[in-house]
Scaffold this active site. Structure first.
Site, PDB file in Angstrom:
ATOM      1  N   MET A   1      36.147  36.249  35.225  1.00  0.00           N
ATOM      2  CA  MET A   1      36.514  37.544  35.776  1.00  0.00           C
ATOM      3  C   MET A   1      36.699  38.549  34.639  1.00  0.00           C
ATOM      4  O   MET A   1      36.266  38.324  33.516  1.00  0.00           O
ATOM      5  CB  MET A   1      37.774  37.419  36.627  1.00  0.00           C
ATOM      6  CG  MET A   1      37.644  36.419  37.764  1.00  0.00           C
ATOM      7  SD  MET A   1      36.301  36.801  38.901  1.00  0.00           S
ATOM      8  CE  MET A   1      36.990  38.189  39.773  1.00  0.00           C
ATOM      9  N   CYS A   2      37.390  39.639  34.929  1.00  0.00           N
ATOM     10  CA  CYS A   2      37.586  40.778  34.017  1.00  0.00           C
ATOM     11  C   CYS A   2      36.274  41.518  33.788  1.00  0.00           C
ATOM     12  O   CYS A   2      35.207  40.917  33.662  1.00  0.00           O
ATOM     13  CB  CYS A   2      38.183  40.378  32.679  1.00  0.00           C
ATOM     14  SG  CYS A   2      39.852  39.741  32.738  1.00  0.00           S
ATOM     15  N   GLY A   3      36.357  42.809  33.714  1.00  0.00           N
ATOM     16  CA  GLY A   3      35.187  43.642  33.440  1.00  0.00           C
ATOM     17  C   GLY A   3      35.404  44.469  32.197  1.00  0.00           C
ATOM     18  O   GLY A   3      36.476  45.048  32.010  1.00  0.00           O
ATOM     19  N   ARG A  30      35.920  42.507  39.618  1.00  0.00           N
ATOM     20  CA  ARG A  30      36.266  41.664  38.472  1.00  0.00           C
ATOM     21  C   ARG A  30      37.757  41.728  38.139  1.00  0.00           C
ATOM     22  O   ARG A  30      38.215  41.019  37.240  1.00  0.00           O
ATOM     23  CB  ARG A  30      35.451  42.085  37.244  1.00  0.00           C
ATOM     24  CG  ARG A  30      33.993  41.690  37.329  1.00  0.00           C
ATOM     25  CD  ARG A  30      33.258  41.979  36.032  1.00  0.00           C
ATOM     26  NE  ARG A  30      31.956  41.345  36.028  1.00  0.00           N
ATOM     27  CZ  ARG A  30      31.717  40.091  35.650  1.00  0.00           C
ATOM     28  NH1 ARG A  30      32.723  39.344  35.240  1.00  0.00           N
ATOM     29  NH2 ARG A  30      30.512  39.593  35.693  1.00  0.00           N
ATOM     30  N   ASN A 173      38.917  46.157  32.958  1.00  0.00           N
ATOM     31  CA  ASN A 173      39.511  45.899  34.263  1.00  0.00           C
ATOM     32  C   ASN A 173      40.020  44.466  34.250  1.00  0.00           C
ATOM     33  O   ASN A 173      39.243  43.531  34.069  1.00  0.00           O
ATOM     34  CB  ASN A 173      38.469  46.094  35.365  1.00  0.00           C
ATOM     35  CG  ASN A 173      39.027  45.848  36.747  1.00  0.00           C
ATOM     36  OD1 ASN A 173      40.224  45.886  36.966  1.00  0.00           O
ATOM     37  ND2 ASN A 173      38.133  45.588  37.695  1.00  0.00           N
TER      38      ASN A 173
END
Length: 350
Positions: A1-3, A30, A173
């Protein structure tokens, strides 16, 4: 995940924050709405020779007085103000963001090769370790980090990032995994001129943390990304490595790859692995690191997290997704995925 998304204009042409806001918002899935942030370089031209120190205050009485006493011990506050924010339904204002434009007294750190930087680094460590109710989250020259707990568009609107102009932007994000979502835990993480965003998990955090703390860095936020920012400062500013060599130390080739290299390159990579073994990062990660003259992207050695590069005219993009890059520049054609562990560097030429 995470952007993650970053862009640099190699000619230092300024871009406002509206397009980076839209690009990060494309990657809402994300995140979890518990942290987002933006770093911009070139946003304080009127104070470009001063350190822009951003602080989260729990209140504006005791911690603020303590921080200002410390700053005035080590230098001069030339201007300070509350960072303008604008109410958002999804962001309770539990901290007050404040900024100081600060000039260190170089003579107080005469034995350092970079005395001004060393003074500010000391202040950051001291505040974040010892002053309850205060957290320094940005401390470089002509740099601003703007972050909070919320979705990307909420955090952007909270700070009105479209009002800021920079030649380099970095944004993140967050999808928290090992630590809770809170303002200080949102990315980017910054120390001096280094800003870092990260997708993934660094499983060698304990080893890396012990290593960096042996050089006088205090890890107070208990996150792996904080350690990356400090490692870049140590390896590049203090040890004098190039950014490419610093990445090679943090995400080195496997030993079997080194054994197949030409002799001179083999010696270099062997030396890096032996010297910086405790700085080597394991785990799945994609990282973008910004400094005043460059942006660097790299992934773990087997690329367990996505990293996409885009190049068009004077701009270099680094992102988790191609769609985010195309949100900023719909005409871009040169988009590719770099080799695992291989640093991609975009540098200014002006």
């Amino acid at each position: 995940m995470c952007g993650i998304i970053g862009v640099i204009d190699k000619q230092r042409e300024l871009m406002d924050g509206s397009s980076i806001r839209d690009a990060l918002s494309i990657m809402d899935e994300r995140g979890s709405g518990e942290g987002a942030g933006y770093a911009a370089y070139g946003v304080y031209p009127d104070y470009a020779d001063l350190y822009a120190i951003h602080v989260f205050y729990d209140n504006l009485v005791e911690p603020k007085a303590q921080v200002e006493d410390l700053l005035e011990t080590w230098g001069m506050i030339e201007h300070d103000e509350e960072i303008p924010t604008f109410e958002q339904a999804g962001i309770p204002k539990i901290h007050t963001p404040w900024r100081y434009f600060f000039r260190p007294k170089t003579r107080l750190m005469q034995r350092s090769r970079t005395p001004d930087d060393e003074i500010v680094k000391h202040i950051v460590m001291e505040v974040n370790k010892s002053i309850k109710g205060a957290l320094i989250f940005s401390s470089g020259k002509n740099i601003g980090v703007f972050k909070a707990s919320g979705w990307p568009e909420e955090v952007a609107d909270f700070y009105r990032v479209e009002k800021y102009e920079g030649y380099l932007w970095l944004a993140h994000n967050r999808y928290p995994t090992n630590t809770p979502g809170w303002w200080g835990g949102a990315h980017p993480f910054n120390l001096l001129n280094w800003s870092v965003v990260h997708n993934g998990e660094i499983t060698s955090y304990g080893t890396n943390r012990r290593y960096i703390e042996s050089f006088g860095y205090d890890c107070t936020m208990y996150t792996d990304t904080e350690v990356v920012a400090y490692l870049m400062d140590l390896l590049v500013r203090r040890h004098g490595l190039t950014q490419e060599l610093a990445v090679r130390a943090l995400a080195p080739p496997f030993w079997e790859e080194i054994e197949r290299m030409p002799e001179d390159i083999q010696r270099l990579n062997t030396a890096l692995r032996l010297t910086y073994g405790s700085a080597m990062m394991n785990g799945p990660f994609a990282i973008a690191v910004a400094s005043p003259d460059s942006i660097v992207g790299f992934s773990d050695r087997i690329k367990l997290r996505p990293l996409v590069i885009g190049e068009h005219d004077n701009k270099v993009f680094i992102s988790s997704e191609e769609a985010a890059i195309r949100t900023v520049d719909s005409a871009i054609k040169n988009i590719y995925m770099p080799k695992a562990g291989h640093p991609i560097v975009g540098r200014t030429v002006a």
